[in-house]
Design an enzyme around this catalytic site. Structure first.
Site, PDB file in Angstrom:
ATOM      1  N   TYR A  83       0.794  -1.231   0.000  1.00 28.50           N
ATOM      2  CA  TYR A  83       0.000   0.000   0.000  1.00 28.50           C
ATOM      3  C   TYR A  83       0.824   1.278   0.000  1.00 28.50           C
ATOM      4  O   TYR A  83       0.253   2.369  -0.014  1.00 28.50           O
ATOM      5  CB  TYR A  83      -0.948   0.002   1.214  1.00 28.50           C
ATOM      6  N   HIS A 128      -8.803  -0.418  -6.039  1.00 25.84           N
ATOM      7  CA  HIS A 128      -7.896  -1.023  -5.056  1.00 25.84           C
ATOM      8  C   HIS A 128      -6.504  -0.469  -5.285  1.00 25.84           C
ATOM      9  O   HIS A 128      -6.071  -0.322  -6.441  1.00 25.84           O
ATOM     10  CB  HIS A 128      -7.873  -2.547  -5.201  1.00 25.84           C
TER      11      HIS A 128
END
Length: 148
Positions: free
Chosen positions: A23, A101
């Protein structure tokens, strides 16, 4: 002014601290700032919401229906793969839904490859980190314009 609802799912409040390999180090606050800035440039208002509670997410989606939101961009995190409650709440909406995402969910664990939202989403953007959000916002705006 058109309104885009940005929905952030479970554990997203930990962006910047959690699993930087997947991330990065960007925080949720920084993501929201980038979304708001791009929204202003493109002439839309971005309203962001994050929760770690599935029922709260459903309630916020119900509220969006009542507010006449023009589109939804959603990164539901792990809920993407199993939350039929959120899916059913999203299905109430009659606006474009863009699923996003940060990581490429199709290159990760097998359970992440399936989205219960894909049948009701206009499309899915994944694997581009912050750019997944920005591309999602652009896709939402384009989808609103298609409806006109």
């Amino acid at each position: 002014m058109k309104k885009i609802l940005m929905l952030h799912g479970v554990n997203h409040n930990m962006f910047g601290k959690r699993d930087p390999i997947q991330y990065g180090t960007i925080t949720l606050e920084e993501i929201d700032e980038n979304m708001t800035e791009l929204g202003k440039e493109l002439g839309v208002e971005v309203i962001s919401f994050q929760t770690n509670h599935e029922g709260d997410m459903c309630e916020r989606i119900h509220q969006a229906f009542m507010e006449n939101i023009d589109a939804v961009v959603i990164n539901a995190g792990a809920w993407t793969h199993y939350s039929y409650g959120i899916r059913d709440a999203l299905a109430i909406l009659t606006v474009p839904i863009i699923e996003i995402h940060m990581s490429n969910i199709h290159a990760r664990e097998k359970f992440r490859h399936h989205s219960v939202f894909s049948e009701i989403a206009k499309g899915q953007i994944c694997g581009f980190g912050l750019d997944s959000y920005l591309l999602g916002l652009r896709a939402a705006i384009g989808s609103i314009e298609e409806i006109k």
